[in-house]
Write a protein that holds these residues in place. Sequence first.
Motif, PDB file in Angstrom:
ATOM      1  N   MET A   1       0.836  -1.213   0.000  1.00 49.50           N
ATOM      2  CA  MET A   1       0.000   0.000   0.000  1.00 49.50           C
ATOM      3  C   MET A   1       0.864   1.253   0.000  1.00 49.50           C
TER       4      MET A   1
ATOM      5  N   GLU B   1      -2.461   5.745   0.819  1.00 49.07           N
ATOM      6  CA  GLU B   1      -3.525   4.781   1.146  1.00 49.07           C
ATOM      7  C   GLU B   1      -3.510   4.443   2.633  1.00 49.07           C
ATOM      8  N   ARG B   2      -2.292   4.284   3.167  1.00 52.92           N
ATOM      9  CA  ARG B   2      -2.182   3.968   4.596  1.00 52.92           C
ATOM     10  C   ARG B   2      -2.672   5.134   5.449  1.00 52.92           C
TER      11      ARG B   2
ATOM     12  N   THR C   1      -6.341   5.145   5.695  1.00 53.93           N
ATOM     13  CA  THR C   1      -6.917   4.158   6.614  1.00 53.93           C
ATOM     14  C   THR C   1      -6.638   4.545   8.067  1.00 53.93           C
TER      15      THR C   1
ATOM     16  N   GLU D   1       2.014  11.180  -3.629  1.00 54.02           N
ATOM     17  CA  GLU D   1       1.191  10.871  -2.451  1.00 54.02           C
ATOM     18  C   GLU D   1       0.203  12.020  -2.192  1.00 54.02           C
TER      19      GLU D   1
ATOM     20  N   THR E   1      -2.703  11.940  -4.492  1.00 51.85           N
ATOM     21  CA  THR E   1      -3.697  10.943  -4.091  1.00 51.85           C
ATOM     22  C   THR E   1      -4.541  11.447  -2.921  1.00 51.85           C
TER      23      THR E   1
END
Length: 314
Positions: free
Chosen positions: A1, A5-6, A9, A32, A35
């Motif tokens: 990931m 993305e981390r 979460t 990053e 995103t």
Amino acid sequence: MSLAERILTGETRAAARLMRNIDDNLPSARDELRTLFPHTGNAFLIGITGPPGAGKSTLVDQVTAIFRARGKRVGIVAVDPTSPFTGGAILGDRIRMNRHANDEGVFIRSLATRGYLGGLSRSTADVANVMDAMGMDVIIIETVGVGQDEVDIVRLAHTTLVVMVPGMGDDIQAIKAGILEIGDLFVVNKADRDGAERTERELMFMLEMNSYGEDAWRPPVMKTEAQRGTGVEELVDMVEAHHTWLRQSGEMDHLLRDKHATLFQMLLKDRLFAEVWGPLHRSGAFDELLTAIIARTSDPYSAVEGILAQRLRD
Ligand SMILES: Nc1nc2c(ncn2[C@@H]2O[C@H](COP(=O)(O)OP(=O)(O)O)[C@@H](O)[C@H]2O)c(=O)[nH]1
Ligand SMILES: [Mg+2]
């Protein structure tokens, strides 16, 4: 990931990692951030500025406690251009904000200048974006109010607090109109000290000289004792009132357009500069150019024109 993305979460370690990468100007940090961007825009940004020692960090700590009690998650960005690396001020801030260290609803990040080429406000914006994407409801940006850099940083915020202390009488006269213009709220901290009322009156007097439109926000002057927490609850209420006013008056739309225009310009400037400067510097061409300019066999005007023309041909 990916780190992004981390972060989405809820992994705070990934956020800390990305912030270090932002500091180090790694190209991967850009991907990053790209995103993360669609997940930003939810946080309420508060800028706190004022002279060193005014009690900004102490105030940030108290304001944070109140937002926490109101169920908000809080991100803190402490920007101190005067303290490189592990400078005293930032160490002090850590201690002052220590009680939030084990609170998962608080994320603290310090930024010091390490040769950012005018990119300090951009790094601050990037860090604030990471906190925004992490789901922080409120992001507080603390910065020493001294120069243009700080004014730029403050322009990232929705609401700006200018912190003063008693006994600044003559200083207030000397304070550039700039600082009066950026404040949405003025705080006379250390109200336990002599002269607080006088400083308050002088500030109010100077603010009254501005002319305000019918529905305009009139920056209030408030007194606090950050050390004991006196007046901080009222201050937070006023900050929230300003936020409400921004949304109801439609001023928020202007502010967001302004802010994103500024950010875009900063990014473009940084990128264009880096594109040209990196190769020029690394190849040694700049050294030669300098020698030629000093010897007057070249001049900076045609050198810049030449570099730009060459880039456009490439
Ligand atoms: N007397 C008094 N001292 C305060 C008050 N608030 C903060 N201080 C002290 O002022 C010093 C500087 O505070 P700090 O928060 O680090 O200021 P900053 O440089 O603006 O972030 C510290 O020793 C604080 O304990 C206050 O309301 N009254
Ligand atoms: Mg501080």
